[in-house]
Design a protein around this motif. Structure first.
Motif, PDB file in Angstrom:
ATOM      1  N   GLU A  28       0.505  -1.704   0.042  1.00  0.00           N
ATOM      2  CA  GLU A  28      -0.198  -0.167  -0.060  1.00  0.00           C
ATOM      3  C   GLU A  28       1.064   1.405   0.017  1.00  0.00           C
ATOM      4  O   GLU A  28       1.030   2.096  -0.702  1.00  0.00           O
ATOM      5  N   TYR A  29       1.853   1.310   0.704  1.00  0.00           N
ATOM      6  CA  TYR A  29       2.872   2.598   0.960  1.00  0.00           C
ATOM      7  C   TYR A  29       4.180   2.397   0.105  1.00  0.00           C
ATOM      8  O   TYR A  29       4.922   2.791  -0.484  1.00  0.00           O
ATOM      9  N   GLY A  30       3.720   1.872  -0.777  1.00  0.00           N
ATOM     10  CA  GLY A  30       4.923   1.404  -2.095  1.00  0.00           C
ATOM     11  C   GLY A  30       6.542   1.286  -1.456  1.00  0.00           C
ATOM     12  O   GLY A  30       7.471   1.843  -2.106  1.00  0.00           O
ATOM     13  N   SER A  82      14.348   3.063   4.658  1.00  0.00           N
ATOM     14  CA  SER A  82      14.307   2.555   6.002  1.00  0.00           C
ATOM     15  C   SER A  82      15.928   3.782   6.966  1.00  0.00           C
ATOM     16  O   SER A  82      15.878   3.793   7.602  1.00  0.00           O
ATOM     17  N   ASN A  83      16.174   4.552   6.018  1.00  0.00           N
ATOM     18  CA  ASN A  83      16.879   5.851   6.417  1.00  0.00           C
ATOM     19  C   ASN A  83      16.236   7.439   6.629  1.00  0.00           C
ATOM     20  O   ASN A  83      16.092   7.608   7.329  1.00  0.00           O
ATOM     21  N   GLY A  84      15.149   6.935   6.464  1.00  0.00           N
ATOM     22  CA  GLY A  84      13.557   8.306   7.189  1.00  0.00           C
ATOM     23  C   GLY A  84      13.164   7.911   5.778  1.00  0.00           C
ATOM     24  O   GLY A  84      13.392   8.664   4.766  1.00  0.00           O
ATOM     25  N   THR A  85      11.613   8.316   6.702  1.00  0.00           N
ATOM     26  CA  THR A  85      11.311   8.850   5.016  1.00  0.00           C
ATOM     27  C   THR A  85       9.857  10.654   5.819  1.00  0.00           C
ATOM     28  O   THR A  85       9.860  10.514   7.273  1.00  0.00           O
ATOM     29  N   ASP A  86       9.275  11.148   4.670  1.00  0.00           N
ATOM     30  CA  ASP A  86       8.148  12.137   5.540  1.00  0.00           C
ATOM     31  C   ASP A  86       6.714  10.930   5.625  1.00  0.00           C
ATOM     32  O   ASP A  86       6.103  12.037   5.812  1.00  0.00           O
ATOM     33  N   SER A  87       7.121  10.261   5.882  1.00  0.00           N
ATOM     34  CA  SER A  87       5.987   9.104   6.155  1.00  0.00           C
ATOM     35  C   SER A  87       5.848   8.357   7.876  1.00  0.00           C
ATOM     36  O   SER A  87       6.693   7.412   7.957  1.00  0.00           O
ATOM     37  N   PRO A  88       4.947   8.977   8.517  1.00  0.00           N
ATOM     38  CA  PRO A  88       5.200   8.535   9.561  1.00  0.00           C
ATOM     39  C   PRO A  88       5.054   7.011  10.095  1.00  0.00           C
ATOM     40  O   PRO A  88       5.468   6.358  10.654  1.00  0.00           O
ATOM     41  N   GLU A  89       3.803   6.265   9.235  1.00  0.00           N
ATOM     42  CA  GLU A  89       3.601   5.081   9.440  1.00  0.00           C
ATOM     43  C   GLU A  89       4.995   4.115   8.227  1.00  0.00           C
ATOM     44  O   GLU A  89       5.197   3.453   9.725  1.00  0.00           O
ATOM     45  N   ILE A  90       5.635   4.861   7.399  1.00  0.00           N
ATOM     46  CA  ILE A  90       6.357   4.038   7.336  1.00  0.00           C
ATOM     47  C   ILE A  90       7.727   4.003   8.009  1.00  0.00           C
ATOM     48  O   ILE A  90       8.278   2.727   8.182  1.00  0.00           O
ATOM     49  N   ASN A  91       8.045   4.622   8.472  1.00  0.00           N
ATOM     50  CA  ASN A  91       8.479   5.390   9.547  1.00  0.00           C
ATOM     51  C   ASN A  91       8.613   4.042  10.906  1.00  0.00           C
ATOM     52  O   ASN A  91      10.242   3.777  11.314  1.00  0.00           O
ATOM     53  N   ARG A  92       7.827   4.393  11.473  1.00  0.00           N
ATOM     54  CA  ARG A  92       6.902   3.248  12.542  1.00  0.00           C
ATOM     55  C   ARG A  92       7.625   1.703  12.239  1.00  0.00           C
ATOM     56  O   ARG A  92       7.951   1.234  12.785  1.00  0.00           O
ATOM     57  N   MET A  93       6.541   1.504  10.835  1.00  0.00           N
ATOM     58  CA  MET A  93       7.177   0.497  10.018  1.00  0.00           C
ATOM     59  C   MET A  93       8.760  -0.406   9.866  1.00  0.00           C
ATOM     60  O   MET A  93       9.427  -1.565  11.031  1.00  0.00           O
ATOM     61  N   LEU A  94       8.919   0.939   9.558  1.00  0.00           N
ATOM     62  CA  LEU A  94      10.536   0.268   9.881  1.00  0.00           C
ATOM     63  C   LEU A  94      11.324   0.469  10.788  1.00  0.00           C
ATOM     64  O   LEU A  94      12.925   0.532  10.043  1.00  0.00           O
ATOM     65  N   ALA A 117      13.655  -3.269  16.165  1.00  0.00           N
ATOM     66  CA  ALA A 117      13.756  -2.010  15.005  1.00  0.00           C
ATOM     67  C   ALA A 117      13.649  -2.639  13.587  1.00  0.00           C
ATOM     68  O   ALA A 117      12.727  -1.922  12.762  1.00  0.00           O
ATOM     69  N   ASP A 118      14.625  -3.520  13.386  1.00  0.00           N
ATOM     70  CA  ASP A 118      13.894  -4.330  11.097  1.00  0.00           C
ATOM     71  C   ASP A 118      13.684  -5.022  11.523  1.00  0.00           C
ATOM     72  O   ASP A 118      14.045  -5.418  10.207  1.00  0.00           O
ATOM     73  N   TRP A 119      12.557  -5.340  12.068  1.00  0.00           N
ATOM     74  CA  TRP A 119      12.089  -6.763  12.446  1.00  0.00           C
ATOM     75  C   TRP A 119      11.704  -7.021  10.643  1.00  0.00           C
ATOM     76  O   TRP A 119      11.456  -6.960   9.890  1.00  0.00           O
ATOM     77  N   ALA A 120      10.209  -6.159  10.859  1.00  0.00           N
ATOM     78  CA  ALA A 120       9.674  -5.673   9.443  1.00  0.00           C
ATOM     79  C   ALA A 120      11.099  -5.321   8.131  1.00  0.00           C
ATOM     80  O   ALA A 120       9.946  -6.007   7.246  1.00  0.00           O
ATOM     81  N   LYS A 121      11.306  -4.511   8.252  1.00  0.00           N
ATOM     82  CA  LYS A 121      12.675  -4.060   7.161  1.00  0.00           C
ATOM     83  C   LYS A 121      12.497  -5.820   6.547  1.00  0.00           C
ATOM     84  O   LYS A 121      12.516  -6.109   4.881  1.00  0.00           O
ATOM     85  N   ARG A 122      13.082  -6.525   7.648  1.00  0.00           N
ATOM     86  CA  ARG A 122      14.266  -8.003   6.940  1.00  0.00           C
ATOM     87  C   ARG A 122      12.444  -8.302   5.965  1.00  0.00           C
ATOM     88  O   ARG A 122      12.706  -9.523   5.593  1.00  0.00           O
ATOM     89  N   ALA A 123      11.205  -8.758   7.102  1.00  0.00           N
ATOM     90  CA  ALA A 123      10.481  -9.504   6.429  1.00  0.00           C
ATOM     91  C   ALA A 123      10.072  -9.085   5.122  1.00  0.00           C
ATOM     92  O   ALA A 123       9.608  -9.816   3.822  1.00  0.00           O
ATOM     93  N   ILE A 124       9.934  -7.814   4.817  1.00  0.00           N
ATOM     94  CA  ILE A 124       9.701  -7.102   3.165  1.00  0.00           C
ATOM     95  C   ILE A 124      10.906  -7.679   2.395  1.00  0.00           C
ATOM     96  O   ILE A 124      10.746  -8.366   1.144  1.00  0.00           O
ATOM     97  N   MET A 125      11.919  -7.606   2.364  1.00  0.00           N
ATOM     98  CA  MET A 125      13.430  -7.918   1.848  1.00  0.00           C
ATOM     99  C   MET A 125      13.014  -8.989   1.786  1.00  0.00           C
ATOM    100  O   MET A 125      13.825  -9.050   0.739  1.00  0.00           O
ATOM    101  N   ALA A 126      12.711 -10.636   2.584  1.00  0.00           N
ATOM    102  CA  ALA A 126      12.749 -11.339   2.310  1.00  0.00           C
ATOM    103  C   ALA A 126      12.674 -12.125   0.547  1.00  0.00           C
ATOM    104  O   ALA A 126      13.561 -12.369  -0.309  1.00  0.00           O
ATOM    105  N   GLU A 127      11.611 -12.037   0.548  1.00  0.00           N
ATOM    106  CA  GLU A 127      10.581 -12.138  -1.067  1.00  0.00           C
ATOM    107  C   GLU A 127      10.032 -10.828  -1.686  1.00  0.00           C
ATOM    108  O   GLU A 127       9.079 -10.832  -2.231  1.00  0.00           O
ATOM    109  N   GLY A 128       9.812  -9.596  -0.699  1.00  0.00           N
ATOM    110  CA  GLY A 128       9.210  -7.888  -1.650  1.00  0.00           C
ATOM    111  C   GLY A 128       7.662  -7.971  -1.110  1.00  0.00           C
ATOM    112  O   GLY A 128       7.541  -8.780   0.316  1.00  0.00           O
ATOM    113  N   ASN A 129       7.169  -7.217  -1.378  1.00  0.00           N
ATOM    114  CA  ASN A 129       5.330  -7.159  -0.709  1.00  0.00           C
ATOM    115  C   ASN A 129       4.717  -7.964  -1.022  1.00  0.00           C
ATOM    116  O   ASN A 129       4.746  -8.633  -1.753  1.00  0.00           O
ATOM    117  N   TYR A 130       3.165  -7.869  -0.527  1.00  0.00           N
ATOM    118  CA  TYR A 130       2.394  -8.807  -0.700  1.00  0.00           C
ATOM    119  C   TYR A 130       2.028  -9.096  -2.270  1.00  0.00           C
ATOM    120  O   TYR A 130       2.270  -9.734  -3.352  1.00  0.00           O
TER     121      TYR A 130
END
Length: 338
Positions: free
Chosen positions: A251-253, A263-275, A289-302
């Protein structure tokens, strides 16, 4: 007095059950691998490739959880299960989670004591028949022999459908999808019924897919998703929010290609909290803190996982349909990361 003793006994029993079940995260970390239950083999969803490596839409969820928890998407022991054996494997602790085209139902949630972590595919039951049979509707199947996997919701839905429409059928019970296809292709049954996604996946493996027709009727609601045992809320939250991270990332691209930059930071608080660049969401359930980042990197987003494994440009050829994001007219929706 009697009531207090009774409630006290329930509380003690509940605490004991919770304590015995609440060690899944510790067990997975100590073992160094995630034991993930999958189907015995369904193209696009979960099946070993030519090198014996498991791949597919459901497999990707297992790998995302392993990446979130262990930092390694390959640290998964895949345990093939049938419709009959899957729940025993989960209840007994043989597997830590089940990601196997399993429908969320009342009795599985309440009576069997499992906790569904969410829905990763909105499906419905259908029928496939040989084109030579000349059938264009499920309403023409009166008197048909039907291959059906035992221990599944499809078995019960089939009985309901024929009863409601005053039709008769002869069930041909089988235990695995491979056995069902063998019997169906050998002419042991006129039709095979399972989730429509499974029918599309199976037809894609046929020598002549065009010789088989998936009938238009969808006779049930089949919300499919990963599940864990009751009694370990922390583990359930980890699996649930790992799935939510994959959905929200689309959803958030957020993709595996741009996640390092984001993951260096964005203007979206939602993305920042997730990453994990803001807040402490990972810490809340025992991860970094990087749990979701690793999950998305595994095979991409949905969306990437869907397109790669079962999408319209694959042999499975499934359109997003109900599984599109809520912003695109579908049902896919992740709760807020806040």
């Amino acid at each position: 007095m009697q009531k207090s003793v009774f409630l006290g006994a329930l509380t003690v029993a509940g605490l004991a059950a919770g304590a015995s079940a609440a060690a899944t995260l510790d067990d997975v970390k100590a073992r160094g691998t995630l034991n993930c239950g999958v189907t015995t083999g369904l193209a696009g969803f979960a099946a070993p490739d030519a090198n014996g490596e498991w791949e597919g839409f459901d497999v990707a969820v297992c790998r995302a959880v392993a990446a979130a928890v262990l930092g390694d998407p390959t640290a998964v022991e895949f345990v093939p299960t049938t419709g009959k054996t899957r729940f025993t494997a989960l209840a007994s602790g043989e597997i830590d989670m089940l990601a196997r085209n399993t429908t969320w139902t009342f009795t599985r949630d309440v009576d069997l004591k499992f906790e569904f972590a969410g829905i990763n595919y909105y499906d419905g039951q259908g029928f496939i028949v040989p084109r030579a049979l000349g059938v264009s509707s499920a309403m023409e199947l009166d008197g048909a022999t039907v291959c059906i996997q035992t221990g599944t919701t499809t078995e019960l839905n089939l009985a309901d459908f024929f009863r409601k429409n005053n039709m008769n059928y002869e069930p041909v019970p089988i235990e695995t999808n491979a056995e069902a296809l063998q019997q169906y292709n050998a002419g042991a049954c006129d039709a095979y019924t399972t989730d429509a996604s499974g029918l599309a996946a199976s037809r894609a493996t046929f020598e002549n897919p065009g010789d088989h027709v998936i009938l238009p009727e969808i006779i049930s609601k089949e919300p499919l998703g990963p599940l864990v045992r009751h009694g370990d809320n922390q583990w359930g939250e980890i699996v649930r929010w790992t799935l939510n991270a994959l959905i929200a990332a689309e959803e958030y691209g957020v993709t595996s290609a741009n996640i390092e930059e984001l993951s260096n930071g964005t203007d979206s608080p939602e993305i920042n909290r997730m990453l994990g660049t803001e807040g402490n969401l990972g810490e809340m359930f025992g991860l970094d803190a990087d749990w979701a980042k690793r999950a998305i990197m595994a095979e991409g987003n949905y969306g990437g996982i869907f397109a790669k494994n079962i999408g319209e440009n694959t042999p499975i050829g499934l359109a997003r349909g109900l599984n599109a994001q809520w912003t695109e007219g579908g049902l896919l929706y992740a709760p807020p990361f806040r």
